[in-house]
Design a protein around this motif. Structure first.
Motif, PDB file in Angstrom:
ATOM      1  N   LEU A 250       0.833  -1.204   0.000  1.00  0.00           N
ATOM      2  CA  LEU A 250       0.000   0.000   0.000  1.00  0.00           C
ATOM      3  C   LEU A 250       0.869   1.257   0.000  1.00  0.00           C
ATOM      4  O   LEU A 250       0.596   2.216  -0.733  1.00  0.00           O
ATOM      5  CB  LEU A 250      -0.922   0.000   1.225  1.00  0.00           C
ATOM      6  CG  LEU A 250      -2.092  -0.999   1.203  1.00  0.00           C
ATOM      7  CD1 LEU A 250      -2.834  -0.976   2.526  1.00  0.00           C
ATOM      8  CD2 LEU A 250      -3.048  -0.695   0.054  1.00  0.00           C
ATOM      9  N   ALA A 251       1.922   1.247   0.817  1.00  0.00           N
ATOM     10  CA  ALA A 251       2.821   2.405   0.868  1.00  0.00           C
ATOM     11  C   ALA A 251       3.577   2.581  -0.451  1.00  0.00           C
ATOM     12  O   ALA A 251       3.743   3.711  -0.936  1.00  0.00           O
ATOM     13  CB  ALA A 251       3.804   2.241   2.030  1.00  0.00           C
ATOM     14  N   GLY A 253       2.587   1.550  -3.475  1.00  0.00           N
ATOM     15  CA  GLY A 253       1.643   2.032  -4.476  1.00  0.00           C
ATOM     16  C   GLY A 253       1.325   3.503  -4.301  1.00  0.00           C
ATOM     17  O   GLY A 253       1.250   4.260  -5.283  1.00  0.00           O
ATOM     18  N   LEU A 254       1.165   3.942  -3.045  1.00  0.00           N
ATOM     19  CA  LEU A 254       0.891   5.348  -2.784  1.00  0.00           C
ATOM     20  C   LEU A 254       2.086   6.217  -3.162  1.00  0.00           C
ATOM     21  O   LEU A 254       1.926   7.336  -3.680  1.00  0.00           O
ATOM     22  CB  LEU A 254       0.537   5.534  -1.317  1.00  0.00           C
ATOM     23  CG  LEU A 254       0.097   6.937  -0.887  1.00  0.00           C
ATOM     24  CD1 LEU A 254      -1.122   7.391  -1.681  1.00  0.00           C
ATOM     25  CD2 LEU A 254      -0.212   6.967   0.605  1.00  0.00           C
ATOM     26  N   ALA A 255       3.300   5.710  -2.931  1.00  0.00           N
ATOM     27  CA  ALA A 255       4.505   6.470  -3.301  1.00  0.00           C
ATOM     28  C   ALA A 255       4.582   6.666  -4.811  1.00  0.00           C
ATOM     29  O   ALA A 255       4.918   7.760  -5.288  1.00  0.00           O
ATOM     30  CB  ALA A 255       5.754   5.752  -2.791  1.00  0.00           C
ATOM     31  N   LEU A 257       2.013   6.742  -6.820  1.00  0.00           N
ATOM     32  CA  LEU A 257       0.948   7.671  -7.191  1.00  0.00           C
ATOM     33  C   LEU A 257       1.302   9.113  -6.827  1.00  0.00           C
ATOM     34  O   LEU A 257       0.916  10.056  -7.527  1.00  0.00           O
ATOM     35  CB  LEU A 257      -0.356   7.267  -6.499  1.00  0.00           C
ATOM     36  CG  LEU A 257      -1.006   5.959  -6.982  1.00  0.00           C
ATOM     37  CD1 LEU A 257      -2.213   5.626  -6.117  1.00  0.00           C
ATOM     38  CD2 LEU A 257      -1.414   6.070  -8.443  1.00  0.00           C
ATOM     39  N   LEU A 258       2.027   9.295  -5.729  1.00  0.00           N
ATOM     40  CA  LEU A 258       2.405  10.645  -5.293  1.00  0.00           C
ATOM     41  C   LEU A 258       3.603  11.201  -6.039  1.00  0.00           C
ATOM     42  O   LEU A 258       3.944  12.384  -5.870  1.00  0.00           O
ATOM     43  CB  LEU A 258       2.727  10.628  -3.787  1.00  0.00           C
ATOM     44  CG  LEU A 258       1.544  10.457  -2.835  1.00  0.00           C
ATOM     45  CD1 LEU A 258       2.042  10.326  -1.406  1.00  0.00           C
ATOM     46  CD2 LEU A 258       0.573  11.626  -2.958  1.00  0.00           C
ATOM     47  N   GLN A 259       4.242  10.384  -6.848  1.00  0.00           N
ATOM     48  CA  GLN A 259       5.456  10.828  -7.525  1.00  0.00           C
ATOM     49  C   GLN A 259       5.242  12.061  -8.404  1.00  0.00           C
ATOM     50  O   GLN A 259       6.034  13.011  -8.324  1.00  0.00           O
ATOM     51  CB  GLN A 259       6.023   9.676  -8.359  1.00  0.00           C
ATOM     52  CG  GLN A 259       7.490   9.800  -8.649  1.00  0.00           C
ATOM     53  CD  GLN A 259       8.038   8.557  -9.329  1.00  0.00           C
ATOM     54  OE1 GLN A 259       7.302   7.738  -9.855  1.00  0.00           O
ATOM     55  NE2 GLN A 259       9.348   8.424  -9.337  1.00  0.00           N
ATOM     56  N   SER A 285       8.933   6.302   1.291  1.00  0.00           N
ATOM     57  CA  SER A 285       9.253   5.224   0.357  1.00  0.00           C
ATOM     58  C   SER A 285      10.071   4.126   1.038  1.00  0.00           C
ATOM     59  O   SER A 285       9.873   2.933   0.785  1.00  0.00           O
ATOM     60  CB  SER A 285      10.026   5.777  -0.845  1.00  0.00           C
ATOM     61  OG  SER A 285       9.310   6.820  -1.471  1.00  0.00           O
ATOM     62  N   GLY A 288       7.796   1.860   3.047  1.00  0.00           N
ATOM     63  CA  GLY A 288       7.149   0.854   2.208  1.00  0.00           C
ATOM     64  C   GLY A 288       8.110  -0.230   1.752  1.00  0.00           C
ATOM     65  O   GLY A 288       7.752  -1.425   1.736  1.00  0.00           O
TER      66      GLY A 288
END
Length: 406
Positions: A250-251, A253-255, A257-259, A285, A288
């Motif tokens: 999850l972390a 994937g979120l990283a 997306l936040l890139q 990052s 994660g």
């Protein structure tokens, strides 16, 4: 106003409305160049998403599995490979590789044309990457059990942030290195000294990069790992591993997306603010990454031949190595060099080097362009030669005597 004037005014109005309509229609038409750029951007976004999935699902799993099997085998064969002696030998070999990376590169013969024609160079490169990766892992195993407290973890993290070296804690799935790159031979040191100019300082820089920065990275990783063991369902190894895996993915994937957002932010920041923003993103990052590694590692120990760790490790070892070689990503196993936080300009400092399909397509496109340019050059040369021959023939024909009889 006369009738003819009214008709002329109506005609002018009709003409104006048709002109406006034509302008609107032409403005609504899609520019072919813009449409092509949009298609290229869409393709790049799709390839970026596919590269991220390949890195997260496939390459990360293979890299973690390889590290896990080598680490466990070192523990199983500790009688043959004493930890401290092995550690110091690994450090010496790592410093040696850093010092003579350019010579090794020339010796191995990093030439793409040679690699295609001669299999020997390709095999030597794989062997070099294999032993280099084992050397990197040996430097980590000796520190197992020496730390794990919050104080050591916090101090190591603080030192890395102060030295602007936090970025070196990242690994797969945020890093992919293809086998056809020069990355295994391009090993930057912390202070970027040059061996040709200052040999003594360069040797000290290599030792500092391996012993100090490398050790701090291990302290951070192992400290975070042990803290997760102590606080994330310590009574159940299986539940702890599954939770770590889910949290990690999850972390991660979120990283990803936040890139784009972080790149936009770092584009507009400068100096210390940009460094702080980049470090916060790197910390998230890293959180994660450690969770993903811990989840995969522990689950393999629990479910893949748990009664016979030796066979489990050897099977994992060779399968993962062969798959990484076939995928062309065996260089992703390496931990090499020291990179500086926010070293790249603007928002590039938060871009993860996860290029797989994009890099392959880019290389193929570069080959096509180079081949097309070569054909154009050959065609131009041929045309120039034909023109020269035609000029010579014309000059010879003009110099011939006139034999016509008057």
């Amino acid at each position: 106003m006369e009738m003819g004037d009214i008709e002329s005014l109506d005609l002018i109005k009709n003409n104006n409305t048709t002109i406006v309509r034509e302008k609107i229609s032409t403005s609504n038409r899609i520019n072919p160049k813009k449409e092509e750029l949009r298609k290229v951007k869409k393709i790049k976004k799709k390839l970026h998403a596919i590269d991220c999935l390949i890195s997260v699902i496939i390459i990360c799993f293979l890299v973690v599995s390889f590290w896990r099997c080598v680490w466990t085998l070192m523990d199983l064969y500790v009688d043959y490979l004493p930890k401290y002696a092995t550690f110091f030998n690994a450090v010496l070999l790592h410093v040696f590789i850093m010092q003579y990376a350019e010579i090794i590169k020339r010796f191995i013969g990093f030439d793409k044309d040679k690699l295609k024609k001669n299999v020997k160079y390709s095999i030597i490169r794989r062997v070099y990457v294999y032993f280099y990766s084992v050397i990197c892992i040996l430097q980590w195993t000796v520190k197992d059990g020496l730390y794990g407290t919050i104080i050591v973890f916090g101090l190591s993290l603080f030192c890395l942030i102060t030295m602007k070296s936090l970025r070196n804690c990242l690994a797969a799935p945020f890093v992919i290195i293809l086998d056809n790159s020069t990355a295994p031979y391009d090993i930057p040191t912390r202070f970027r000294t040059n061996m040709a100019e200052k040999t003594t300082l360069y040797v000290l820089d290599c030792i500092f990069s391996v012993l100090v920065v490398g050790t701090l990275v291990v302290f951070v990783w192992r400290g975070a790992w042990v803290l997760l063991d102590d606080f994330l369902f310590p009574e159940s190894a299986s539940l702890s591993a599954w939770c770590s895996l889910v949290i990690g993915y999850l972390a991660v994937g979120l990283a990803f997306l936040l890139q784009p957002v972080m790149r936009w932010v770092c584009d507009r920041l400068q100096g210390g603010l940009r460094l702080i923003a980049a470090d916060i993103f790197l910390l998230f990052s890293l959180f994660g990454t450690v969770n993903v590694w811990r989840g995969i590692w522990t689950l393999l120990n629990l479910y893949f031949l748990p009664d016979n760790q030796e066979i489990s490790c050897w099977i994992t070892h060779w399968i993962c190595l062969i798959l990484l070689v076939l995928l062309g990503c065996s260089n992703s196993l390496l931990v090499r060099g020291v990179y500086i936080d926010a070293e790249e300009p603007a928002g590039k400092c938060v871009i993860f080097p996860c290029y797989y399909l994009r890099l392959i397509f880019q290389q193929e496109r570069a080959k096509k362009i180079a081949k097309r340019l070569q054909l154009d050059i050959l065609a131009k040369r041929k045309q120039d030669i034909d023109n020269n021959i035609a000029d010579i023939n014309h000059m010879v024909h003009e110099k011939q005597p006139n034999n016509h009889v008057v």
